[in-house]
Design an enzyme around this catalytic site. Structure first.
Site, PDB file in Angstrom:
ATOM      1  N   CYS A   1       7.052  29.792  65.261  1.00 54.09           N
ATOM      2  CA  CYS A   1       5.861  30.808  64.923  1.00 54.09           C
ATOM      3  C   CYS A   1       5.308  31.323  66.101  1.00 54.09           C
ATOM      4  O   CYS A   1       5.410  30.852  67.368  1.00 54.09           O
ATOM      5  CB  CYS A   1       4.812  29.887  64.139  1.00 54.09           C
ATOM      6  SG  CYS A   1       5.473  29.382  62.548  1.00 54.09           S
TER       7      CYS A   1
ATOM      8  N   GLY B   1       8.574  34.885  64.329  1.00 55.28           N
ATOM      9  CA  GLY B   1       8.404  34.589  62.696  1.00 55.28           C
ATOM     10  C   GLY B   1       8.145  35.925  61.958  1.00 55.28           C
ATOM     11  O   GLY B   1       7.345  36.878  62.209  1.00 55.28           O
TER      12      GLY B   1
ATOM     13  N   ASN C   1       1.922  26.508  65.708  1.00 55.76           N
ATOM     14  CA  ASN C   1       3.302  26.566  65.969  1.00 55.76           C
ATOM     15  C   ASN C   1       3.956  25.175  66.442  1.00 55.76           C
ATOM     16  O   ASN C   1       3.406  24.365  67.076  1.00 55.76           O
ATOM     17  CB  ASN C   1       3.618  27.576  67.187  1.00 55.76           C
ATOM     18  CG  ASN C   1       4.786  27.480  67.782  1.00 55.76           C
ATOM     19  OD1 ASN C   1       5.250  28.002  68.858  1.00 55.76           O
ATOM     20  ND2 ASN C   1       6.034  27.442  66.813  1.00 55.76           N
ATOM     21  N   GLY C   2       4.902  24.911  65.529  1.00 52.40           N
ATOM     22  CA  GLY C   2       5.688  23.707  65.914  1.00 52.40           C
ATOM     23  C   GLY C   2       5.842  23.130  64.499  1.00 52.40           C
ATOM     24  O   GLY C   2       5.878  23.552  63.458  1.00 52.40           O
TER      25      GLY C   2
ATOM     26  N   TYR D   1      17.029  31.425  73.398  1.00 50.87           N
ATOM     27  CA  TYR D   1      16.822  32.582  72.108  1.00 50.87           C
ATOM     28  C   TYR D   1      15.395  32.876  71.811  1.00 50.87           C
ATOM     29  O   TYR D   1      15.107  34.188  71.705  1.00 50.87           O
ATOM     30  CB  TYR D   1      17.419  32.092  70.975  1.00 50.87           C
ATOM     31  CG  TYR D   1      17.308  32.631  69.737  1.00 50.87           C
ATOM     32  CD1 TYR D   1      17.728  34.112  69.598  1.00 50.87           C
ATOM     33  CD2 TYR D   1      16.469  32.134  68.653  1.00 50.87           C
ATOM     34  CE1 TYR D   1      17.788  34.748  68.254  1.00 50.87           C
ATOM     35  CE2 TYR D   1      16.370  32.639  67.455  1.00 50.87           C
ATOM     36  CZ  TYR D   1      16.674  34.154  67.240  1.00 50.87           C
ATOM     37  OH  TYR D   1      16.725  34.468  65.998  1.00 50.87           O
TER      38      TYR D   1
ATOM     39  N   THR E   1      19.533  39.492  71.965  1.00 52.20           N
ATOM     40  CA  THR E   1      19.138  38.591  72.794  1.00 52.20           C
ATOM     41  C   THR E   1      20.080  38.334  73.989  1.00 52.20           C
ATOM     42  O   THR E   1      19.853  37.997  75.113  1.00 52.20           O
ATOM     43  CB  THR E   1      18.782  37.275  72.113  1.00 52.20           C
ATOM     44  OG1 THR E   1      17.701  37.529  71.258  1.00 52.20           O
ATOM     45  CG2 THR E   1      18.232  36.121  73.162  1.00 52.20           C
TER      46      THR E   1
ATOM     47  N   ASP F   1      27.564  35.627  73.395  1.00 48.75           N
ATOM     48  CA  ASP F   1      26.056  35.570  72.684  1.00 48.75           C
ATOM     49  C   ASP F   1      25.585  34.383  73.300  1.00 48.75           C
ATOM     50  O   ASP F   1      26.161  33.725  74.113  1.00 48.75           O
ATOM     51  CB  ASP F   1      26.483  34.949  71.171  1.00 48.75           C
ATOM     52  CG  ASP F   1      25.537  35.671  70.314  1.00 48.75           C
ATOM     53  OD1 ASP F   1      24.303  36.059  70.651  1.00 48.75           O
ATOM     54  OD2 ASP F   1      25.631  35.596  68.945  1.00 48.75           O
ATOM     55  N   ASP F   2      24.093  34.565  73.040  1.00 43.45           N
ATOM     56  CA  ASP F   2      23.028  33.415  73.668  1.00 43.45           C
ATOM     57  C   ASP F   2      23.478  32.237  73.086  1.00 43.45           C
ATOM     58  O   ASP F   2      23.332  31.164  73.677  1.00 43.45           O
ATOM     59  CB  ASP F   2      21.707  33.770  73.583  1.00 43.45           C
ATOM     60  CG  ASP F   2      21.220  34.012  72.006  1.00 43.45           C
ATOM     61  OD1 ASP F   2      21.366  35.342  71.717  1.00 43.45           O
ATOM     62  OD2 ASP F   2      20.947  33.168  71.232  1.00 43.45           O
TER      63      ASP F   2
HETATM   64  O1  LIG Z   1      25.476  31.284  64.747  1.00 45.08           O
HETATM   65  P1  LIG Z   1      24.136  32.078  64.044  1.00 45.08           P
HETATM   66  O2  LIG Z   1      23.800  30.934  62.970  1.00 45.08           O
HETATM   67  O3  LIG Z   1      24.503  33.142  63.677  1.00 45.08           O
HETATM   68  O4  LIG Z   1      22.960  31.911  65.254  1.00 45.08           O
HETATM   69  C1  LIG Z   1      23.049  32.608  66.547  1.00 45.08           C
HETATM   70  C2  LIG Z   1      22.649  34.036  66.525  1.00 45.08           C
HETATM   71  O5  LIG Z   1      21.457  34.208  66.067  1.00 45.08           O
HETATM   72  C3  LIG Z   1      20.419  34.688  66.846  1.00 45.08           C
HETATM   73  O6  LIG Z   1      20.651  36.114  66.720  1.00 45.08           O
HETATM   74  P2  LIG Z   1      19.476  37.006  65.882  1.00 45.08           P
HETATM   75  O7  LIG Z   1      20.189  38.104  65.175  1.00 45.08           O
HETATM   76  O8  LIG Z   1      18.778  36.016  65.257  1.00 45.08           O
HETATM   77  O9  LIG Z   1      18.392  37.669  66.965  1.00 45.08           O
HETATM   78  P3  LIG Z   1      18.588  38.676  68.289  1.00 45.08           P
HETATM   79  O10 LIG Z   1      18.871  40.169  67.732  1.00 45.08           O
HETATM   80  O11 LIG Z   1      17.236  38.215  68.987  1.00 45.08           O
HETATM   81  O12 LIG Z   1      19.847  38.140  69.039  1.00 45.08           O
HETATM   82  C4  LIG Z   1      21.282  34.413  68.295  1.00 45.08           C
HETATM   83  O13 LIG Z   1      21.167  35.605  69.254  1.00 45.08           O
HETATM   84  C5  LIG Z   1      22.683  34.377  67.948  1.00 45.08           C
HETATM   85  O14 LIG Z   1      23.299  35.768  67.756  1.00 45.08           O
HETATM   86  N1  LIG Z   2       8.171  27.530  63.171  1.00 39.07           N
HETATM   87  C1  LIG Z   2       6.766  27.027  63.251  1.00 39.07           C
HETATM   88  O1  LIG Z   2       6.130  26.826  64.142  1.00 39.07           O
HETATM   89  C2  LIG Z   2       6.217  26.487  61.788  1.00 39.07           C
HETATM   90  C3  LIG Z   2       5.024  26.053  61.680  1.00 39.07           C
HETATM   91  C4  LIG Z   2       4.564  24.993  60.484  1.00 39.07           C
HETATM   92  N2  LIG Z   2       5.569  23.919  60.519  1.00 39.07           N
HETATM   93  C5  LIG Z   2       5.106  25.878  59.249  1.00 39.07           C
HETATM   94  O2  LIG Z   2       6.139  25.587  58.587  1.00 39.07           O
HETATM   95  O3  LIG Z   2       4.393  26.766  58.825  1.00 39.07           O
HETATM   96 MG   LIG Z   3      21.632  37.357  68.488  1.00 39.30          MG
END
Ligand SMILES: O=P(O)(O)OC[C@H]1O[C@H](OP(=O)(O)OP(=O)(O)O)[C@H](O)[C@@H]1O
Ligand SMILES: NC(=O)CC[C@H](N)C(=O)O
Ligand SMILES: [Mg+2]
Length: 505
Positions: free
Chosen positions: A2, A28, A102-103, A259, A305, A367-368
């Site tokens: 978050c 988020g 957040n957490g 990420y 990313t 990919d990242d």
């Molecule tokens: O293996 P998966 O479960 O698919 O997760 C990994 C992927 O999800 C994320 O991208 P995302 O689309 O969330 O965001 P980005 O546009 O920042 O890359 C991350 O960058 C990878 O591309």
């Molecule tokens: N990703 C988060 O930081 C989530 C905060 C909190 N655990 C919620 O679910 O709202």
């Molecule tokens: Mg991605």
């Protein structure tokens, strides 16, 4: 993950908090909220499900009056995704407190029980953040005088650290006092503080999950809030800080750098962008070493990313870097969407192949990270449909094999494509011609280079070691039963929107 933000100022803060939330939106996408304190010392709250731009209409903004406020963008990792669990949360005693978190707490279940049995406090939602708020309130309530001194507030945070386990970066406001922000003793989730001088010399303060929020609003970055530390800014703008943990350690989450965070943020003195470039350097070197025989024509990132990482790899391999996929700017991040069906369908809406870059080529996609494999499986298919001869895939993060319990919604190992599988098996499932992952040591080195003082990162998703030392198999099974995709889907069906208490409608 978050995003949280708080501002203590001398001018209305509604627009600034809104703007800060828009630059934290990548943390988020499910819900957003803002609370301010108005001139009559009343909280004003607007929170709902949706993106920041959907949640706050002009009429809400007008009502969010006051010179101090906090905000939150939510990616649920505990409880339900109902609007009643959007943040910030509020409790009326002592004094009136709001809190954004957040957490994720790892002992929420025990804390809830303890709050009810010994604190006589009932928490009506399934949110761990509301439990955290009530623990903080209970500790503040031990001081039976008004107003509280800074000492009392720091003592309450110290007691929170004693009781609460898990990850928490928190911003909170107490009526008649001011704003309090604190970070868990391992510093798992990020938190920074900045300041801005008014023309008359008075200082406004801002805390936020990421430094990019300070930059955007013209606040000067002061520093990271230290693990275990609390900062308290009174209504009059007086800042005091205190280390409230007995044995603080810096164990920031490694996945923030891979990420979650924006590249233009600094977390614990490390530029996220530079860390990603160095991930590319290391991975590029591994590819050059291990894939000598592979004939790569072009390096293509999977936006967004991985772009900075892929560019660096192309440089190391001395191959052209091409934007082979065009990203629809109106589709958000897919990994943090709720539910596998939504995540799957979003990939094709989000990314489309630029045929000219694929036809008759051997492409190296970068990919990242590969988490559930949702993205890579479809992207490889798209590359082939666009005419690629061979499709190779490189991941800047190692295999993700273990659940996350600290604020990333990966509660169940079986949803992770690398869980219990070796690289060859993963390659076959996603349909790549070759697949390579970064080594964990290389990833750690890439991130750590700018701040060698960090002895250990929170990298449980890669190695199964949980820095809070309270996570065992029994807890992981409990978490999985609560939050696997099917359990969450069922919970969503039963949700009633916008109601604080369940109401048979
Ligand atoms: O293996 P998966 O479960 O698919 O997760 C990994 C992927 O999800 C994320 O991208 P995302 O689309 O969330 O965001 P980005 O546009 O920042 O890359 C991350 O960058 C990878 O591309
Ligand atoms: N990703 C988060 O930081 C989530 C905060 C909190 N655990 C919620 O679910 O709202
Ligand atoms: Mg991605």
């Amino acid at each position: 993950m978050c995003g949280i933000v708080g501002i203590t100022g001398f001018m209305p803060v509604n627009q600034s908090i809104y703007d800060a939330l828009t630059v934290l939106q990548h943390r988020g996408q499910d819900a957003a909220g803002i609370v301010t304190i108005d001139a009559l010392n009343c909280f004003r709250l607007r929170k709902a499900n949706g993106l920041v731009s959907d949640v706050f209409e002009a009429r809400h903004m007008q009502r969010l009056q006051g010179n101090m406020g906090i905000g939150h963008v939510r990616y649920p990792t505990a409880g339900s995704s109902s609007a009643s669990e959007a943040q910030p949360f509020y409790v009326n005693s002592p004094y009136g407190i709001t809190l954004a978190h957040n957490g994720n707490l790892t002992n929420a279940h025990e804390l809830r029980k303890q709050l009810f049995e010994s604190g006589r406090r009932h928490v009506n939602t399934t949110s761990d953040s509301e439990i955290l708020l009530n623990i903080f309130a209970q500790e503040l309530d031990r001081f039976q005088h008004y107003p509280l001194e800074a000492e009392n507030i720091f003592a309450a945070v110290a007691a929170v650290h004693q009781k609460v386990r898990g990850a928490y970066a928190v911003v909170s406001m107490i009526i008649g006092h001011g704003m309090v922000a604190f970070r868990d003793p391992n510093g798992i989730r990020p938190l920074v503080i900045g300041k801005r001088a008014m023309a008359d010399g008075r200082i406004e303060y801002m805390v936020a999950s990421e430094s990019v929020a300070l930059d955007t609003l013209g606040f000067e970055f002061l520093r990271d809030v230290a693990p275990g530390e609390a900062v308290y800014i009174t209504e009059k703008g007086q800042l005091s800080t205190r280390q409230c943990a007995e044995n603080p350690k810096s164990n920031p989450c490694l996945f923030e750098y891979v990420y979650f965070a924006r590249p233009d943020s600094f977390i614990d003195k490390i530029s996220v962008y530079s860390a990603r470039v160095r991930m590319g350097t290391k991975l590029g070197a591994k590819i050059a070493r291990e894939w000598e025989d592979l004939d790569i024509d072009v390096v293509i990132p999977i936006p967004e990313t991985s772009c900075d990482i892929a560019l660096e790899i192309a440089g190391i391999l001395n191959k052209p870097y091409r934007q082979g996929f065009v990203k629809n700017r109106y589709v958000g991040r897919t990994f943090i969407m709720p539910g596998q069906h939504l995540r799957r369908s979003a990939v094709r809406r989000k990314l489309n192949a630029n045929r000219a870059e694929f036809r008759d080529k051997n492409v190296l996609l970068v990919d990242d990270s590969i988490v559930r494999g949702t993205t890579s499986e479809q992207i490889i298919e798209m590359a082939r449909e666009a005419g690629a001869k061979k499709v190779y895939l490189a991941s800047a993060a190692p295999e993700i094999r273990f659940p996350n319990v600290y604020g990333i919604d990966m509660p169940s190992a079986t949803e992770l494509i690398a869980h219990g599988r070796e690289v060859e098996e993963i390659r076959q499932i996603i349909g790549a011609d070759a697949l390579i992952f970064q080594d964990l040591d290389d990833l750690i080195e890439a991130v750590r280079e700018e701040n060698p003082d960090i002895a250990q990162f929170e990298c449980s998703v890669f190695n199964g070691i949980y820095v809070t030392k309270d996570v065992d198999q029994q807890y992981l099974e409990y978490l999985q039963s609560l939050r696997n995709d099917d359990a969450k889907a069922l919970a969503r069906q039963n949700e009633v929107e916008n109601l604080e208490m369940h109401n048979e409608g």
